[in-house]
Design a protein around this motif. Structure first.
Motif, PDB file in Angstrom:
ATOM      1  N   VAL A 184       0.842  -1.204   0.000  1.00 30.96           N
ATOM      2  CA  VAL A 184       0.000   0.000   0.000  1.00 30.96           C
ATOM      3  C   VAL A 184       0.877   1.253   0.000  1.00 30.96           C
ATOM      4  CG1 VAL A 184      -1.690   1.338   1.337  1.00 30.96           C
ATOM      5  CG2 VAL A 184      -1.974  -1.143   1.076  1.00 30.96           C
ATOM      6  N   PHE A 185       1.939   1.242   0.799  1.00 30.18           N
ATOM      7  CA  PHE A 185       2.826   2.400   0.870  1.00 30.18           C
ATOM      8  C   PHE A 185       3.465   2.668  -0.488  1.00 30.18           C
ATOM      9  CE2 PHE A 185       6.533   4.890   2.242  1.00 30.18           C
ATOM     10  CZ  PHE A 185       5.897   5.813   3.059  1.00 30.18           C
ATOM     11  N   GLN A 186       3.898   1.600  -1.168  1.00 32.82           N
ATOM     12  CA  GLN A 186       4.499   1.752  -2.495  1.00 32.82           C
ATOM     13  C   GLN A 186       3.487   2.330  -3.475  1.00 32.82           C
ATOM     14  OE1 GLN A 186       7.831   1.248  -3.208  1.00 32.82           O
ATOM     15  NE2 GLN A 186       7.211   2.375  -5.011  1.00 32.82           N
ATOM     16  N   LYS A 187       2.253   1.869  -3.394  1.00 26.75           N
ATOM     17  CA  LYS A 187       1.183   2.384  -4.255  1.00 26.75           C
ATOM     18  C   LYS A 187       0.957   3.875  -3.990  1.00 26.75           C
ATOM     19  CE  LYS A 187      -3.746   1.864  -5.082  1.00 26.75           C
ATOM     20  NZ  LYS A 187      -4.972   1.524  -4.395  1.00 26.75           N
ATOM     21  N   LEU A 188       0.931   4.260  -2.721  1.00 22.46           N
ATOM     22  CA  LEU A 188       0.739   5.669  -2.363  1.00 22.46           C
ATOM     23  C   LEU A 188       1.900   6.532  -2.849  1.00 22.46           C
ATOM     24  CD1 LEU A 188      -0.704   5.340   1.259  1.00 22.46           C
ATOM     25  CD2 LEU A 188      -1.956   5.920  -0.826  1.00 22.46           C
ATOM     26  N   LEU A 189       3.122   6.012  -2.739  1.00 19.30           N
ATOM     27  CA  LEU A 189       4.278   6.751  -3.259  1.00 19.30           C
ATOM     28  C   LEU A 189       4.118   6.999  -4.758  1.00 19.30           C
ATOM     29  CD1 LEU A 189       7.368   5.075  -1.498  1.00 19.30           C
ATOM     30  CD2 LEU A 189       6.580   7.436  -1.201  1.00 19.30           C
ATOM     31  N   SER A 190       3.748   5.954  -5.485  1.00 19.52           N
ATOM     32  CA  SER A 190       3.566   6.075  -6.940  1.00 19.52           C
ATOM     33  C   SER A 190       2.462   7.067  -7.273  1.00 19.52           C
ATOM     34  CB  SER A 190       3.236   4.710  -7.553  1.00 19.52           C
ATOM     35  OG  SER A 190       4.316   3.839  -7.408  1.00 19.52           O
ATOM     36  N   GLU A 191       1.343   6.965  -6.570  1.00 13.97           N
ATOM     37  CA  GLU A 191       0.217   7.877  -6.817  1.00 13.97           C
ATOM     38  C   GLU A 191       0.586   9.324  -6.506  1.00 13.97           C
ATOM     39  OE1 GLU A 191      -2.960   6.308  -4.430  1.00 13.97           O
ATOM     40  OE2 GLU A 191      -3.421   4.710  -5.880  1.00 13.97           O
ATOM     41  N   SER A 192       1.528   9.525  -5.595  1.00 13.95           N
ATOM     42  CA  SER A 192       1.969  10.873  -5.230  1.00 13.95           C
ATOM     43  C   SER A 192       3.070  11.392  -6.143  1.00 13.95           C
ATOM     44  CB  SER A 192       2.458  10.895  -3.779  1.00 13.95           C
ATOM     45  OG  SER A 192       1.407  10.602  -2.908  1.00 13.95           O
ATOM     46  N   GLY A 193       3.455  10.566  -7.114  1.00 11.24           N
ATOM     47  CA  GLY A 193       4.480  10.986  -8.059  1.00 11.24           C
ATOM     48  C   GLY A 193       5.897  10.825  -7.553  1.00 11.24           C
ATOM     49  N   VAL A 194       6.074  10.086  -6.460  1.00 12.94           N
ATOM     50  CA  VAL A 194       7.413   9.840  -5.932  1.00 12.94           C
ATOM     51  C   VAL A 194       7.973   8.612  -6.636  1.00 12.94           C
ATOM     52  CG1 VAL A 194       8.792   9.295  -3.891  1.00 12.94           C
ATOM     53  CG2 VAL A 194       6.859  10.862  -3.697  1.00 12.94           C
ATOM     54  N   GLU A 195       8.903   8.840  -7.524  1.00 12.00           N
ATOM     55  CA  GLU A 195       9.514   7.741  -8.270  1.00 12.00           C
ATOM     56  C   GLU A 195      11.003   7.620  -7.973  1.00 12.00           C
ATOM     57  OE1 GLU A 195       8.537   8.452 -12.355  1.00 12.00           O
ATOM     58  OE2 GLU A 195       6.385   8.313 -11.975  1.00 12.00           O
ATOM     59  N   GLU A 196      11.522   8.536  -7.169  1.00 12.05           N
ATOM     60  CA  GLU A 196      12.953   8.575  -6.881  1.00 12.05           C
ATOM     61  C   GLU A 196      13.404   7.453  -5.942  1.00 12.05           C
ATOM     62  OE1 GLU A 196      11.652  12.680  -7.995  1.00 12.05           O
ATOM     63  OE2 GLU A 196      10.881  11.117  -6.684  1.00 12.05           O
ATOM     64  N   PHE A 197      12.476   6.926  -5.139  1.00  6.03           N
ATOM     65  CA  PHE A 197      12.818   5.857  -4.200  1.00  6.03           C
ATOM     66  C   PHE A 197      11.601   4.994  -3.949  1.00  6.03           C
ATOM     67  CE2 PHE A 197      11.506   9.485  -1.639  1.00  6.03           C
ATOM     68  CZ  PHE A 197      10.623   8.924  -0.733  1.00  6.03           C
ATOM     69  N   ASN A 198      11.861   3.771  -3.453  1.00  5.64           N
ATOM     70  CA  ASN A 198      10.757   2.871  -3.111  1.00  5.64           C
ATOM     71  C   ASN A 198      10.541   2.875  -1.599  1.00  5.64           C
ATOM     72  OD1 ASN A 198      12.676   1.097  -1.953  1.00  5.64           O
ATOM     73  ND2 ASN A 198      12.947   0.012  -3.876  1.00  5.64           N
ATOM     74  N   GLY A 199       9.554   2.124  -1.156  1.00  2.17           N
ATOM     75  CA  GLY A 199       9.211   2.094   0.264  1.00  2.17           C
ATOM     76  C   GLY A 199      10.360   1.726   1.184  1.00  2.17           C
ATOM     77  N   PRO A 200      11.054   0.604   0.918  1.00  2.00           N
ATOM     78  CA  PRO A 200      12.179   0.254   1.797  1.00  2.00           C
ATOM     79  C   PRO A 200      13.285   1.314   1.804  1.00  2.00           C
ATOM     80  CG  PRO A 200      11.484  -1.655   0.538  1.00  2.00           C
ATOM     81  CD  PRO A 200      10.733  -0.472  -0.006  1.00  2.00           C
ATOM     82  N   GLN A 201      13.546   1.934   0.662  1.00  2.00           N
ATOM     83  CA  GLN A 201      14.543   3.004   0.628  1.00  2.00           C
ATOM     84  C   GLN A 201      14.041   4.210   1.420  1.00  2.00           C
ATOM     85  OE1 GLN A 201      14.797   3.288  -3.634  1.00  2.00           O
ATOM     86  NE2 GLN A 201      16.647   2.037  -3.725  1.00  2.00           N
TER      87      GLN A 201
END
Length: 147
Positions: free
Chosen positions: A19-36
């Motif tokens: 879910v966190f990764q999905k939210l990052l993507s939806e927010s336009g954050v592509e520079e890092f993934n959830g674990p990073q």
């Protein structure tokens, strides 16, 4: 007492990561993934951290952390610099690019908290946090006793 706590925590961790990764993507954050993001979060709290301390604060094994730091460095989000007081030790520092992503990360974290506690009263959410704090404290105490 037999409970499903360990299983549930494991399941929550797995679903939360997706879910966190999905939210990052939806927010336009592509520079890092959830674990990073876990690494960056620690550095946003306290920049210039030795790898050993970063490993403890993120819960990541040193070899896993080293690989992730390499990717973050390649992405221009962190840099390594020598510790002025101990030249053998490298400190991990944020770049300007990473500092600029903190606001978006905070928005995603706030949204994640909303999802976690959807349908909870404020009292229930605070009580849940208190229970989780106790579990963490019990685990940390047990970890120290085993050394």
């Amino acid at each position: 007492m037999k409970t499903r706590t360990g299983f549930l925590i494991s399941q929550i961790k797995q679903v939360q990561a997706r879910v966190f990764q999905k939210l990052l993507s939806e927010s336009g954050v592509e520079e890092f993934n959830g674990p990073q993001g876990r690494i960056l979060y620690v550095l946003w709290q306290s920049d210039g951290v030795p790898i050993v301390e970063l490993s403890k604060k993120t819960g990541l094994a040193k070899n896993t952390l080293t690989a992730m730091l390499g990717r973050l460095e390649d992405s221009g989000l962190i840099a390594k610099k020598a510790n002025a007081s101990d030249k053998r030790q490298s400190l991990i520092v944020l770049t300007k690019k990473a500092r600029g992503l903190k606001g978006k990360y905070d928005e995603v974290s706030d949204r994640m908290n909303e999802i976690f506690y959807e349908g909870f009263t404020e009292e229930e959410a605070l009580q849940m946090d208190a229970y989780l704090d106790r579990i963490l404290m019990n685990l940390e105490r047990s970890e120290k006793q085993k050394k």
